[in-house]
Design a protein around this motif. Structure first.
Motif, PDB file in Angstrom:
ATOM      1  N   TYR A   1       0.828  -1.210   0.000  1.00  0.00           N
ATOM      2  CA  TYR A   1       0.000   0.000   0.000  1.00  0.00           C
ATOM      3  C   TYR A   1       0.861   1.258   0.000  1.00  0.00           C
ATOM      4  O   TYR A   1       0.539   2.232  -0.668  1.00  0.00           O
ATOM      5  CB  TYR A   1      -0.969  -0.004   1.183  1.00  0.00           C
ATOM      6  CG  TYR A   1      -2.104   0.967   0.970  1.00  0.00           C
ATOM      7  CD1 TYR A   1      -3.163   0.628   0.154  1.00  0.00           C
ATOM      8  CD2 TYR A   1      -2.069   2.232   1.530  1.00  0.00           C
ATOM      9  CE1 TYR A   1      -4.197   1.526  -0.086  1.00  0.00           C
ATOM     10  CE2 TYR A   1      -3.089   3.138   1.304  1.00  0.00           C
ATOM     11  CZ  TYR A   1      -4.151   2.777   0.499  1.00  0.00           C
ATOM     12  OH  TYR A   1      -5.154   3.671   0.256  1.00  0.00           O
ATOM     13  N   GLU A   2       1.975   1.210   0.723  1.00  0.00           N
ATOM     14  CA  GLU A   2       2.899   2.365   0.715  1.00  0.00           C
ATOM     15  C   GLU A   2       3.460   2.596  -0.686  1.00  0.00           C
ATOM     16  O   GLU A   2       3.568   3.735  -1.140  1.00  0.00           O
ATOM     17  CB  GLU A   2       4.037   2.152   1.709  1.00  0.00           C
ATOM     18  CG  GLU A   2       3.617   2.334   3.150  1.00  0.00           C
ATOM     19  CD  GLU A   2       4.771   2.172   4.125  1.00  0.00           C
ATOM     20  OE1 GLU A   2       5.900   2.596   3.791  1.00  0.00           O
ATOM     21  OE2 GLU A   2       4.547   1.627   5.203  1.00  0.00           O
TER      22      GLU A   2
ATOM     23  N   ASP B   1      -0.480  11.345  -9.883  1.00  0.00           N
ATOM     24  CA  ASP B   1      -1.482  12.383  -9.701  1.00  0.00           C
ATOM     25  C   ASP B   1      -0.881  13.767  -9.968  1.00  0.00           C
ATOM     26  O   ASP B   1      -1.487  14.599 -10.656  1.00  0.00           O
ATOM     27  CB  ASP B   1      -2.069  12.307  -8.297  1.00  0.00           C
ATOM     28  CG  ASP B   1      -3.311  13.158  -8.134  1.00  0.00           C
ATOM     29  OD1 ASP B   1      -4.181  13.112  -9.035  1.00  0.00           O
ATOM     30  OD2 ASP B   1      -3.402  13.873  -7.116  1.00  0.00           O
TER      31      ASP B   1
ATOM     32  N   TRP C   1       2.009   1.692  -3.492  1.00  0.00           N
ATOM     33  CA  TRP C   1       0.890   2.173  -4.293  1.00  0.00           C
ATOM     34  C   TRP C   1       0.658   3.669  -4.053  1.00  0.00           C
ATOM     35  O   TRP C   1       0.446   4.433  -4.996  1.00  0.00           O
ATOM     36  CB  TRP C   1      -0.377   1.386  -3.991  1.00  0.00           C
ATOM     37  CG  TRP C   1      -1.613   2.101  -4.443  1.00  0.00           C
ATOM     38  CD1 TRP C   1      -2.630   2.543  -3.668  1.00  0.00           C
ATOM     39  CD2 TRP C   1      -1.947   2.484  -5.779  1.00  0.00           C
ATOM     40  NE1 TRP C   1      -3.574   3.187  -4.425  1.00  0.00           N
ATOM     41  CE2 TRP C   1      -3.174   3.159  -5.739  1.00  0.00           C
ATOM     42  CE3 TRP C   1      -1.319   2.328  -7.011  1.00  0.00           C
ATOM     43  CZ2 TRP C   1      -3.786   3.686  -6.865  1.00  0.00           C
ATOM     44  CZ3 TRP C   1      -1.940   2.849  -8.132  1.00  0.00           C
ATOM     45  CH2 TRP C   1      -3.153   3.513  -8.058  1.00  0.00           C
ATOM     46  N   GLU C   2       0.715   4.109  -2.788  1.00  0.00           N
ATOM     47  CA  GLU C   2       0.513   5.535  -2.485  1.00  0.00           C
ATOM     48  C   GLU C   2       1.581   6.405  -3.150  1.00  0.00           C
ATOM     49  O   GLU C   2       1.271   7.465  -3.691  1.00  0.00           O
ATOM     50  CB  GLU C   2       0.521   5.772  -0.970  1.00  0.00           C
ATOM     51  CG  GLU C   2      -0.746   5.314  -0.282  1.00  0.00           C
ATOM     52  CD  GLU C   2      -0.715   5.565   1.207  1.00  0.00           C
ATOM     53  OE1 GLU C   2      -1.744   5.993   1.754  1.00  0.00           O
ATOM     54  OE2 GLU C   2       0.349   5.342   1.835  1.00  0.00           O
TER      55      GLU C   2
ATOM     56  N   ARG D   1       0.788   6.453  -6.866  1.00  0.00           N
ATOM     57  CA  ARG D   1      -0.409   7.260  -7.076  1.00  0.00           C
ATOM     58  C   ARG D   1      -0.116   8.758  -6.935  1.00  0.00           C
ATOM     59  O   ARG D   1      -0.529   9.567  -7.767  1.00  0.00           O
ATOM     60  CB  ARG D   1      -1.491   6.845  -6.078  1.00  0.00           C
ATOM     61  CG  ARG D   1      -2.804   7.589  -6.262  1.00  0.00           C
ATOM     62  CD  ARG D   1      -3.676   7.556  -5.046  1.00  0.00           C
ATOM     63  NE  ARG D   1      -2.942   8.143  -3.930  1.00  0.00           N
ATOM     64  CZ  ARG D   1      -3.179   7.852  -2.652  1.00  0.00           C
ATOM     65  NH1 ARG D   1      -4.086   6.978  -2.328  1.00  0.00           N
ATOM     66  NH2 ARG D   1      -2.477   8.429  -1.692  1.00  0.00           N
ATOM     67  N   ASP D   2       0.618   9.124  -5.880  1.00  0.00           N
ATOM     68  CA  ASP D   2       0.925  10.544  -5.653  1.00  0.00           C
ATOM     69  C   ASP D   2       1.773  11.113  -6.789  1.00  0.00           C
ATOM     70  O   ASP D   2       1.523  12.230  -7.259  1.00  0.00           O
ATOM     71  CB  ASP D   2       1.645  10.737  -4.312  1.00  0.00           C
ATOM     72  CG  ASP D   2       0.742  10.426  -3.126  1.00  0.00           C
ATOM     73  OD1 ASP D   2      -0.496  10.351  -3.309  1.00  0.00           O
ATOM     74  OD2 ASP D   2       1.282  10.235  -2.014  1.00  0.00           O
TER      75      ASP D   2
END
Length: 127
Positions: A103-104, A114, A106-107, A110-111
């Protein structure tokens, strides 16, 4: 007519012989030049035989990427503790649980994406 001449050597001929009667040829005819039926082939495609699990290599994986990419990837992400597929018996095909490390990652991805999308005035979407 002879059961074998009408039905061939297949299951219908054996069943008719058991009952003691003559089977009719396909199409309702009673013989008279009817071709013997060939036994139907099994329409199921040949499935791969599951090979017994090998002992793990130095990384603890039992299959190589070249042998079976899907199984290799699944083993890799579960052994690395990135993903979990849930408790046995409750698993849903295509669904998984992102564990904390994954998840880290992925974040971070994603960031980054984005910010890049916003620079280019691109609308974000999930699918």
């Amino acid at each position: 007519p002879d059961v074998k001449a009408v039905c061939g050597e297949g299951r219908l001929a054996k069943k008719a012989a058991k009952v003691g009667g003559a089977a009719k040829a396909p199409g309702g005819g009673g013989g008279g030049g009817a071709k013997p039926n060939k036994p139907k082939k099994d329409p199921k495609p040949a499935q791969k035989k599951k090979q017994p699990k090998k002992e793990g290599n130095q990384d603890g994986l039992t299959v190589t990427k070249e042998e079976d990419f899907g199984e290799w990837f699944s083993e890799l992400v579960t052994k690395a503790e990135f993903l979990d597929y849930g408790p046995t018996g409750l698993r849903v095909s295509g669904c998984y649980i992102l564990r904390p490390w994954a998840y880290e990652i992925w974040e971070a991805i994603r960031d980054f994406l984005d910010a890049e999308f916003k620079k280019r005035d691109v609308k974000n979407a999930y699918f």
